[in-house]
Structure formats: C-alpha cells, structure tokens
Write an enzyme that holds these catalytic residues in place. Structure first.
Site, PDB file in Angstrom:
ATOM      1  CG  ASN A  13      -7.758   1.748 -22.070  1.00  0.00           C
ATOM      2  OD1 ASN A  13      -8.152   0.734 -21.508  1.00  0.00           O
ATOM      3  ND2 ASN A  13      -8.421   2.899 -22.015  1.00  0.00           N
ATOM      4  CG  HIS A 103     -17.768   3.107 -26.428  1.00  0.00           C
ATOM      5  ND1 HIS A 103     -17.491   4.252 -27.153  1.00  0.00           N
ATOM      6  CD2 HIS A 103     -18.933   3.338 -25.782  1.00  0.00           C
ATOM      7  CE1 HIS A 103     -18.463   5.135 -26.959  1.00  0.00           C
ATOM      8  NE2 HIS A 103     -19.358   4.599 -26.133  1.00  0.00           N
ATOM      9  CG  ASN A 142     -22.689   1.002 -39.734  1.00  0.00           C
ATOM     10  OD1 ASN A 142     -22.535   1.889 -40.584  1.00  0.00           O
ATOM     11  ND2 ASN A 142     -23.346  -0.110 -39.968  1.00  0.00           N
TER      12      ASN A 142
HETATM   13  C1  GAR Z   1     -11.122   5.625 -22.511  1.00  0.00           C
HETATM   14  O1  GAR Z   1     -12.036   5.889 -21.492  1.00  0.00           O
HETATM   15  C2  GAR Z   1     -11.826   4.984 -23.688  1.00  0.00           C
HETATM   16  O2  GAR Z   1     -12.855   4.131 -23.311  1.00  0.00           O
HETATM   17  C3  GAR Z   1     -12.366   6.201 -24.389  1.00  0.00           C
HETATM   18  O3  GAR Z   1     -11.318   7.127 -24.332  1.00  0.00           O
HETATM   19  C4  GAR Z   1     -10.611   6.932 -23.095  1.00  0.00           C
HETATM   20  C5  GAR Z   1      -9.137   6.884 -23.373  1.00  0.00           C
HETATM   21  O4  GAR Z   1      -8.408   6.774 -22.181  1.00  0.00           O
HETATM   22  N1  GAR Z   1     -12.734   5.895 -25.737  1.00  0.00           N
HETATM   23  C6  GAR Z   1     -13.834   6.393 -26.299  1.00  0.00           C
HETATM   24  O5  GAR Z   1     -14.578   7.156 -25.733  1.00  0.00           O
HETATM   25  C7  GAR Z   1     -14.061   5.929 -27.731  1.00  0.00           C
HETATM   26  N2  GAR Z   1     -15.334   6.351 -28.197  1.00  0.00           N
HETATM   27  P1  GAR Z   1      -6.855   6.467 -22.190  1.00  0.00           P
HETATM   28  O6  GAR Z   1      -6.230   7.437 -23.210  1.00  0.00           O
HETATM   29  O7  GAR Z   1      -6.411   6.740 -20.798  1.00  0.00           O
HETATM   30  O8  GAR Z   1      -6.673   5.050 -22.598  1.00  0.00           O
END
Ligand code: GAR
Length: 192
Positions: A13, A103, A142
């Site tokens: 991301n 998320h 939250n």
């Molecule tokens: C992503 O899938 C993001 O949505 C998730 O961690 C991953 C990071 O991927 N976030 C969560 O689960 C937050 N609760 P990346 O390091 O390749 O961006």
C-alpha cells in the site's frame, strides 16, 4: 499536503501511494516520512525512494515523540497502511480526523482488535461470506470503528482460500487508498 505513512509489513500500500504520487495520479500530496514499528520490507521501499523512515521502539513512549516529529515536519495526514500497533487515545485525539486506515474487509464486519491481514480473510472464509472487500476509514480510539471514507465489495468464490482472497483484495485496497487520498486532498483545497 504532507503525509506520513505508518507501516509494519510488506508495504504494497505504501508502494502504491509512492507510485501514484510519482506518476501524478495523486496530485498535491507528498510522503514526508514513513514510520515503521518493526523491521519490515516496507522500510526498504522507503529507502529505495529516499523517503525518511523512522523505526520506532515500541517499548518506549514512542507516540509522543512521533507526534512532535510529524508536527515539526508539518505533516497534515497520517495513513495507516498495514500498521499493526494500536495508537493510544492521546495520539488519536491529537490527530482527530487526520488519520486514515486501510482495512481488508467490509467494515463494520471483521474489524476490531486482532483482526488484521490473513486473519480477516480466514474469518470471512470460515463464515462462508458471499462477499468481502476493503474499507478506508478515519481512525478513532475505537479500533476500526471510525467514519468510513470509501468501501469496495467483491464476490467471494466458493473455492476461495484466505490467501486467494487476500490476493484478490489487495488491488482493491490500493485503488481505494488512491481514491481516498484524492478525495481528502480535494476537500482541503475546497475549504481554503
Ligand atoms: C493490507 O492488507 C491491509 O489492509 C492490512 O494489512 C495489509 C498490509 O499490506 N491491514 C490490516 O489488516 C489492518 N487491520 P501491505 O503491507 O502490503 O500494504
């Protein structure tokens, strides 16, 4: 607008934001800093792009120091891009409406403490959901409950696994993050 991106993992991301800023798909936004809470590949991505990166030691009171650093740098928005540490109440209130999170589910479903990465997708599979997706939302004290900025759905195939679902949803996350940043930037311009 200067932003800081908080990371804990692969950083796809983060890379997406970098690429879209470079290609000017996202205009007016500059990544001022990357904050990592552990050693992870995302740090390498920041290094390759010569973006300042701080690795915080979570044993110490790091959130106060990071707050000061980001203020000093004139950062206006924080993007949690796969960041796994929980931000405390003080930090969240100091940055009210200025932290967004991506998320990998259709919040309010499959959010909350301990729900991250593959665990989210596994829960979706276990519950035989017919659809899932991703959500970008504002961060409040939250966990995963702040106002939703954008959400996108996708169908979950019967043969899907947690890993295949993760692969399917990652590009959705990237798209949503870009769209959300554009929206937020546009809003800052219209209020000037
Ligand atoms: C992503 O899938 C993001 O949505 C998730 O961690 C991953 C990071 O991927 N976030 C969560 O689960 C937050 N609760 P990346 O390091 O390749 O961006």
């Amino acid at each position: 607008m200067k932003i800081a991106v908080f990371v804990s993992g692969n950083g796809s991301n983060l890379q997406c934001i970098i690429d879209n800023c470079k290609s000017k798909q996202i205009k007016g936004i500059e990544i001022s800093m990357v904050i990592a809470d552990r050693v992870c590949y995302a740090i390498q991505r920041a290094n390759i792009e010569k973006i300042d990166c701080v690795i915080v030691d979570r044993k110490e009171k790091w959130q106060h120091d990071i707050h000061l650093l980001l203020k000093e740098r004139n950062v206006q928005l924080i993007v949690l891009a796969g960041f796994l540490s929980i931000l405390d109440n003080k930090f969240c209130s100091l940055w009210k409406n200025k932290i967004i999170n991506i998320h990998p589910s259709l919040l309010p479903k499959y959010g909350g403490k301990g729900m991250y990465g593959l665990k989210v997708h596994q829960a979706v599979i276990d519950n035989k959901e017919k659809e899932s997706g991703a959500t970008v939302h504002f961060v409040t004290t939250n966990i995963d409950e702040g106002d939703i900025i954008l959400q996108e759905k996708t169908a979950v195939k019967e043969e899907a696994t947690a890993t295949s679902l993760q692969e399917l949803i990652h590009p959705i996350e990237h798209r949503l993050l870009v769209k959300s940043l554009k929206l937020i930037y546009a809003k800052t311009q219209s209020t000037h």
